[in-house]
Scaffold this motif. Structure first.
Motif, short mmCIF file in Angstrom:
data_model
loop_
_atom_site.label_atom_id
_atom_site.label_comp_id
_atom_site.label_asym_id
_atom_site.label_seq_id
_atom_site.Cartn_x
_atom_site.Cartn_y
_atom_site.Cartn_z
N LEU A 273 1.18 -0.93 -0.12
CA LEU A 273 -0.14 0.41 0.20
C LEU A 273 0.93 1.11 -0.03
O LEU A 273 0.22 2.21 0.01
N ALA A 274 1.61 1.26 0.63
CA ALA A 274 3.06 2.29 0.36
C ALA A 274 4.27 1.57 0.40
O ALA A 274 4.54 0.97 0.74
N ALA A 275 5.50 3.05 -0.20
CA ALA A 275 6.90 2.46 -0.57
C ALA A 275 7.11 3.60 -0.47
O ALA A 275 6.86 5.29 -1.10
N HIS A 276 8.33 3.48 0.18
CA HIS A 276 9.32 5.09 1.09
C HIS A 276 10.85 4.82 0.94
O HIS A 276 11.42 3.49 0.13
N THR A 277 11.61 5.49 -0.15
CA THR A 277 13.42 5.67 -0.19
C THR A 277 13.82 5.97 1.08
O THR A 277 13.17 6.85 1.73
N MET A 278 14.86 5.62 1.27
CA MET A 278 15.96 6.24 2.27
C MET A 278 17.26 6.12 1.66
O MET A 278 17.49 4.74 1.79
N VAL A 279 18.47 7.41 2.11
CA VAL A 279 19.37 7.09 1.57
C VAL A 279 20.37 7.76 3.12
O VAL A 279 20.33 8.38 4.44
N THR A 280 21.44 6.62 3.04
CA THR A 280 22.39 6.98 4.22
C THR A 280 23.71 7.59 3.38
O THR A 280 23.98 6.47 2.51
N VAL A 281 24.36 8.34 4.09
CA VAL A 281 25.49 9.18 4.29
C VAL A 281 26.23 9.11 5.30
O VAL A 281 25.52 10.05 6.06
N GLY A 282 26.92 7.97 5.71
CA GLY A 282 27.36 8.52 6.65
C GLY A 282 26.30 8.85 8.59
O GLY A 282 25.93 7.22 8.49
N SER A 283 26.47 9.62 8.87
CA SER A 283 25.82 10.33 9.81
C SER A 283 24.19 10.61 9.41
O SER A 283 23.22 11.20 10.51
N ARG A 284 23.41 10.76 8.62
CA ARG A 284 23.18 11.42 7.78
C ARG A 284 22.39 10.45 7.17
O ARG A 284 22.47 9.45 6.45
N VAL A 285 21.19 10.67 7.17
CA VAL A 285 19.55 9.89 6.67
C VAL A 285 18.55 10.66 5.92
O VAL A 285 18.63 11.68 6.68
#
Length: 380
Positions: A273-285
């Motif tokens: 029903l839903a889909a989200h993307t997440m990106v991580t670099v070091g200590s940042r999201v």
């Protein structure tokens, strides 16, 4: 300053110096592989003795777009360069950058300085919404002195903030107003307490209804993109990005570092029903893009996704959970306000970045090309 290899650039971002400067994913070497139609340069500042990562003091991913009918390029550093913006002598590293870009055939350059400019807490904004009201109408909770200083230093050197001068809108390619949830020094219980009553109720509702959150794979990107098109039509916006764009992004970012880009899925009775993307670099999201179906919204799949993503970001030690762009409107009657209202429920902050800044490079011909380029953007 000069060209560096992708390996050296990545090693710098992972170093203590690079981590302290807080590079975003748009300044990772892999982002050049995402952007079709641009060629790229990887540049680094450091001693002349060599390009080793430990010697670098800053870096920049530069995207170059050729101006049709010429041999000249527009240089774009999305949310970059990765440099010490607290240095009062910007010319120490900015002048060599412009020299390199001029040598590469650029007629103008656009940068995205990293310091924040102003911040508004969610609690303050919730009480100050109203007809016709916008963020600039509301006194900020905090004005970042570094951001204000950098803005003045750039103006003194002839840089122009995009959108100033009556060309309409804010003129930025990246969102000027973003929403960030602080994570450093907080427990999971603190994050839960930071959600407003509606958010907590919706997360509980999703749990009660049996919404299941899991990580997807590249094979799930077509379903994510289908839901994104539904979301765009429902909410009245158009990102204009193809399925191939997201497939390219997923492949490039995860080839650079496994798990850099993740796809979260919310299923109810087996249906996504839903889909989200997440990106991580070091200590940042970053929560980058979200999509959801038109039906069964009452089971609150998007709230379930975001809560899981917040917890995952917190567990991996992230300092901030960046939910990316929000509109500047505080008018509940305006359609875009719904996105801001939804993000305010997490209890974070609206942050106005310094936005993007442009300057033509020295030379009469470059100034002429820059004016023509600005006229083209205005017409478009």
């Amino acid at each position: 300053m000069g060209p560096v290899t992708a390996a050296t650039y990545r090693a710098f971002l992972a170093s203590r110096t690079g981590a302290a400067l807080g590079a975003g994913f748009l300044q990772c070497p892999s982002w050049a592989d995402v952007k079709e139609g641009w060629r790229s340069l990887l540049l680094g500042w450091g001693p002349r003795t060599g390009p080793q990562a430990e010697q670098l003091t800053g870096a920049a991913l530069v995207l170059l777009r050729q101006l049709p009918g010429t041999r000249k390029h527009f240089a774009y550093l999305p949310e970059g360069p990765v440099a010490d913006w607290a240095d009062p002598d910007l010319d120490r590293w900015l002048t060599p950058l412009l020299r390199q870009l001029r040598a590469a055939g650029a007629f103008a350059v656009r940068i995205g300085p990293s310091p924040a400019y102003r911040r508004w807490n969610a609690a303050r904004l919730k009480s100050l919404t109203g007809r016709g009201r916008r963020l600039p109408d509301v006194l900020a909770c905090e004005v970042d002195p570094l951001g204000a200083a950098v803005a003045e230093r750039l103006r003194a050197r002839g840089w122009r903030r995009c959108g100033e001068g009556g060309d309409g809108g804010d003129g930025d390619a990246q969102p000027r107003h973003v929403f960030r949830v602080p994570l450093a020094g907080r427990t999971a219980d603190d994050l839960w307490a930071g959600l407003n009553q509606e958010w907590r109720r919706n997360v509980r509702r999703a749990r009660k209804e049996g919404v299941e959150v899991s990580l997807g794979t590249a094979a799930d990107l077509p379903e994510f993109h289908r839901l994104l098109r539904i979301t765009e039509q429902r909410d009245g916006f158009r990102l204009g990005r193809s399925l191939a764009y997201y497939e390219r992004q997923y492949k490039a970012l995860n080839a650079e570092e496994p798990g850099r880009m993740k796809l979260y899925l919310a299923r109810w009775r087996g249906e996504i029903l839903a889909a989200h993307t997440m990106v991580t670099v070091g200590s940042r999201v970053w929560y980058q893009t979200g999509a959801s179906a038109d039906h069964r919204r009452e089971v609150r799949p998007s709230n379930a996704l975001q809560w899981r993503m917040l917890l995952d970001a917190h567990e991996r030690g992230a300092e901030v959970y960046d939910m990316r762009g929000v509109p500047s409107t505080l008018d509940p009657d305006e359609r875009p306000f719904g996105l801001l209202r939804w993000k305010l429920g997490t209890g974070g902050q609206v942050v106005e970045t310094l936005g993007e800044w442009e300057t033509p490079l020295s030379g009469t011909a470059n100034h002429t090309l820059y004016r023509a380029f600005q006229a083209y953007l205005t017409r478009r």
